[in-house]
Design an enzyme around this catalytic site. Structure first.
Site, short mmCIF file in Angstrom:
data_model
loop_
_atom_site.label_atom_id
_atom_site.label_comp_id
_atom_site.label_asym_id
_atom_site.label_seq_id
_atom_site.Cartn_x
_atom_site.Cartn_y
_atom_site.Cartn_z
N ASN A 7 0.97 -1.32 -0.10
CA ASN A 7 -0.13 0.14 -0.03
C ASN A 7 1.04 1.12 0.00
OD1 ASN A 7 -1.93 2.17 0.70
ND2 ASN A 7 -2.85 1.11 2.34
N LYS A 14 3.07 0.94 3.72
CA LYS A 14 2.68 -0.28 4.31
C LYS A 14 2.87 -1.22 3.51
CE LYS A 14 -1.09 2.17 6.89
NZ LYS A 14 -2.48 2.27 7.01
N ARG A 80 -2.74 -1.94 -3.43
CA ARG A 80 -3.84 -1.28 -3.24
C ARG A 80 -3.71 0.33 -4.24
NH1 ARG A 80 -4.93 3.38 1.23
NH2 ARG A 80 -6.96 3.87 0.38
N HIS A 169 -13.10 4.00 -0.01
CA HIS A 169 -13.07 2.90 0.99
C HIS A 169 -13.84 1.68 0.77
CE1 HIS A 169 -12.69 6.45 4.28
NE2 HIS A 169 -11.52 5.96 4.20
N ARG A 230 -10.50 17.10 6.24
CA ARG A 230 -11.31 17.38 5.13
C ARG A 230 -12.78 17.93 5.63
NH1 ARG A 230 -10.30 12.07 2.65
NH2 ARG A 230 -8.27 11.83 1.89
N ASP A 272 -7.12 14.63 15.69
CA ASP A 272 -7.01 13.42 16.31
C ASP A 272 -8.23 13.25 17.33
OD1 ASP A 272 -6.69 11.13 18.36
OD2 ASP A 272 -4.82 11.03 17.42
N ASN A 324 -13.04 2.21 18.07
CA ASN A 324 -12.37 2.39 19.42
C ASN A 324 -13.32 3.42 20.40
OD1 ASN A 324 -10.15 0.63 18.98
ND2 ASN A 324 -9.41 2.26 17.48
N GLU A 378 -8.43 -3.88 5.58
CA GLU A 378 -8.31 -3.60 4.38
C GLU A 378 -7.15 -4.62 3.67
OE1 GLU A 378 -8.61 0.39 5.29
OE2 GLU A 378 -9.48 0.69 3.38
P1 ADP Z 1 -6.67 5.73 8.93
O1 ADP Z 1 -8.12 6.35 8.32
O2 ADP Z 1 -5.54 6.71 8.43
O3 ADP Z 1 -6.54 4.46 8.43
P2 ADP Z 1 -7.57 5.08 11.35
O4 ADP Z 1 -8.79 4.22 10.72
O5 ADP Z 1 -6.43 4.71 12.21
O6 ADP Z 1 -6.94 6.12 10.33
O7 ADP Z 1 -8.37 6.27 12.31
C1 ADP Z 1 -7.66 7.29 12.86
C2 ADP Z 1 -8.60 7.92 13.93
O8 ADP Z 1 -9.06 7.12 14.87
C3 ADP Z 1 -8.05 9.21 14.55
O9 ADP Z 1 -8.67 10.22 14.51
C4 ADP Z 1 -7.92 8.46 15.88
O10 ADP Z 1 -7.92 9.56 16.91
C5 ADP Z 1 -9.22 7.74 16.12
N1 ADP Z 1 -9.03 6.68 17.40
C6 ADP Z 1 -8.31 5.92 17.45
N2 ADP Z 1 -8.45 5.29 18.70
C7 ADP Z 1 -9.21 6.13 19.25
C8 ADP Z 1 -9.96 5.98 20.60
N3 ADP Z 1 -9.86 4.79 21.52
N4 ADP Z 1 -11.05 6.75 20.69
C9 ADP Z 1 -11.38 7.72 19.91
N5 ADP Z 1 -10.77 7.92 18.73
C10 ADP Z 1 -10.00 7.07 18.39
#
Ligand code: ADP
Length: 600
Positions: A7, A14, A80, A169, A230, A272, A324, A378
């Site tokens: 990827n 990755k 990917r 996605h 975004r 984040d 999460n 993925e």
């Molecule tokens: P990507 O789209 O780059 O693959 P991810 O699917 O890893 O990203 O998602 C990243 C997002 O998930 C970030 O905004 C991060 O803050 C959020 N995130 C990860 N763990 C938690 C958690 N325990 N609580 C809230 N948000 C979370």
């Protein structure tokens, strides 16, 4: 079957070696900050890297992968690719033509496709004797109906620049919807699923009976939900307004919408979600507002997509946030009782996803629609899709051609409706048998009345069934003024109705008008030969050479009562100029089936 998944992004790479059958990882590589000082890790080991610049680091990484995987018995490489445009509706083996098409799509995904292609080209240089497969983020959404794909711009512009909703996605939405169906012990073709992928990038998809029918990202990944950086949906008029007020150049607009908006822009700093949740509990109003706008938008889409599908059986939460964050899931999924989805707050709070448990149901047992947190994967999905294609390539095919039949508009009828139209105790009379054993075209015909026009002499097919169903073509649909969805036979829930007139009476049907999903009937023995299962989705090529045409999305129907035959409607028959005695060749299957590809 070990597959190397690559990827290749603009700021990170990755790579993983994954067993396509069970998902076991034998190597995990992460290369980050490529444009800065690269940080490369393989499993838990930090790898020193003396070179810099995207191309050089990429070559270093691929060379390292070649060295480290020498003993891993790799069977292929899965890449990917973000944008497959309208050209790819499934994974493909990469040849020169595929590479050229990916390059043509650079314009649509300038940040992604060029680097994806660099990854492919370098990997081909190092892994010369392995098959390389491209898996596209857009492919799963190629089933979007025209009405969902089309933007209301002047049609000449849409055509000239191929402007349409592609959606992204797709690999994740497809994967989690399959995991959900398995977890619920249901066929994906029976479920209406809303899948919310909430990570740094966010999108929602409406997956109706296994097909993506609507998704929130559009021609580019900018549309739809609020994301990390975004904006998602905004009034395009804002840009016209800001252009003058802030003297925005195109570059600045791009930067503003893609990099400085979303959670980051609203909160004034962080994109984040963990930071925002923390700050919001400490009283930071910007963080609170960011979370409110984010969750409000997801709820809005869930409601809209439930309306499109006439209900929902499962809502999936995936991606870093969806997997999460109980707080965000709560804000989105509360008060969805009217949709039949009832959140169990304790379960939501306790949900923990990991390698062992990749699905967690946080709705009440009696909740008609399920709320599921699902860990997306993925890379594994890419490995599975690549693995299927590789298995197929190594197979010798001896499958028979499939006769094609064109179905004219017709009606299946219940005994009760028949009697209402033709009189009490009336029985259908056979005009001639149909190719499917036991089925016949009846002498009886009816008039079908829509809001706009009526069609007379619509033939009834016998014998009587348990549900009324009227199968018409797109042309009929517009003539009648009825908005009929594409459905497999028997799936008439949430379809429009119409009025039917017979010699002795008139019936107003509440539902039952469909455009039949093109399909192939076959026996279990034939399914064995084609290596497909009931309700798999396949592609069929008809004709040869220049005039050959591929019908994607063909549904397999298996029953001992069937005779091998593909059914298409009159519009499709006309479009393909199908003559009597035409045959098709099954070239690939998708969904949960074994993917097969036949060289023709
Ligand atoms: P990507 O789209 O780059 O693959 P991810 O699917 O890893 O990203 O998602 C990243 C997002 O998930 C970030 O905004 C991060 O803050 C959020 N995130 C990860 N763990 C938690 C958690 N325990 N609580 C809230 N948000 C979370």
């Amino acid at each position: 079957m070990n597959i190397l998944i690559i990827n290749c992004g603009s700021s990170s790479i990755k790579a993983e070696v994954i067993n396509a059958q069970d998902g076991h990882r034998s190597l995990v590589l992460r290369a980050e900050r490529l444009l800065d000082i690269p940080e490369i890790k393989i499993d838990d080991e930090k790898i020193p890297c003396a070179v810099s610049g995207h191309e050089a680091v990429l070559e270093f990484v691929v060379a390292e992968l070649k060295r480290r995987t020498a003993e891993m018995n790799l069977k292929g490489i899965g890449h990917r690719v973000v944008h497959g445009g309208a050209a790819f509706d499934q994974a493909v083996l990469i040849d020169e033509k595929v590479e050229a098409t990916i390059e043509e799509l650079n314009e649509l995904a300038p940040l992604h496709n060029p680097v994806n292609l660099s990854g492919i080209q370098l990997a081909k240089k190092y892994f010369t004797d392995l098959p390389h497969i491209a898996v596209f983020d857009t492919a799963f959404h190629q089933t979007l109906p025209r009405r969902a794909k089309t933007y209301a711009l002047p049609s000449e512009l849409n055509e000239k620049y191929n402007i349409q909703r592609f959606g992204f996605h797709g690999t994740s939405h497809q994967y989690v919807s399959q995991v959900a169906a398995k977890f619920l012990g249901r066929e994906i073709r029976e479920l209406r699923i809303i899948s919310c992928h909430l990570g740094n990038g966010c999108s929602v998809a409406a997956i109706e009976y296994g097909r993506s029918i609507e998704t929130s990202m559009g021609m580019t990944p900018l549309e739809g939900l609020v994301m990390g950086t975004r904006s998602g949906d905004i009034d395009p008029g804002i840009l016209l307004y800001l252009k003058n007020k802030e003297a925005l150049t195109i570059e600045k607009m791009d930067q503003l919408l893609n990099k400085e908006s979303g959670l980051k822009g609203l909160s004034g700093g962080s994109s984040d979600m963990r930071d925002l949740i923390k700050r919001s509990t400490e009283g930071d109003d910007n963080a609170r507002l960011a979370i409110q706008v984010f969750t409000h938008r997801v709820r809005k889409y869930i409601g809209a997509y439930a309306a499109l599908m006439g209900g929902v059986d499962a809502v999936i939460f995936t991606g870093g946030i969806g997997e999460n964050s109980p707080v965000i899931r709560h804000r989105i999924a509360q008060r969805l009782d009217f949709l039949g989805a009832m959140i169990n707050e304790d379960k939501n709070h306790d949900a923990q996803l990991d390698e062992e448990q990749n699905v967690y149901d946080f709705s009440w047992n009696h909740s008609r629609a399920k709320l599921l947190a699902i860990k997306t994967d993925e890379q594994y999905s890419i490995a599975q899709q690549a693995g299927k294609l590789i298995r197929e390539e190594t197979k010798v095919n001896t499958v028979p051609p499939i006769p094609i039949a064109i179905s004219a508009r017709h009606m299946h009828i219940t005994q009760e409706t028949l009697e209402q139209l033709f009189g009490e105790g009336y029985q259908l009379t056979e005009k001639k048998p149909l190719s499917q054993p036991g089925q016949f075209a009846a002498n009886e015909r009816v008039t079908v009345v829509g809001p706009k026009n009526q069609i007379e002499r619509v033939r009834i097919l016998g014998p009587c069934r348990s549900k009324n169903q009227i199968e018409i073509s797109r042309t009929d649909e517009f003539f009648l003024g009825i908005d009929a969805p594409i459905r497999e036979s028997g799936k008439v829930e949430n379809t429009p109705g119409c009025t039917v007139i017979g010699p002795k009476g008139k019936v107003v049907l509440k539902e039952g008008v469909i455009c039949a999903w093109r399909h192939i009937h076959m026996t279990p023995e034939e399914a064995e030969i084609f290596q497909v299962k009931d309700r798999d989705i396949v592609d069929v090529a008809i004709g040869q050479g220049e005039r050959s045409l591929t019908f994607g999305n063909v549904l397999i129907r298996v029953s001992p009562k069937y005779k091998l035959e593909m059914h298409i409607d009159t519009d499709e028959g006309n479009a393909a100029e199908i003559a009597r005695g035409a045959v098709g060749v099954l070239i690939a299957t998708d969904g949960q089936a074994t993917l097969r590809k036949k060289k023709i």
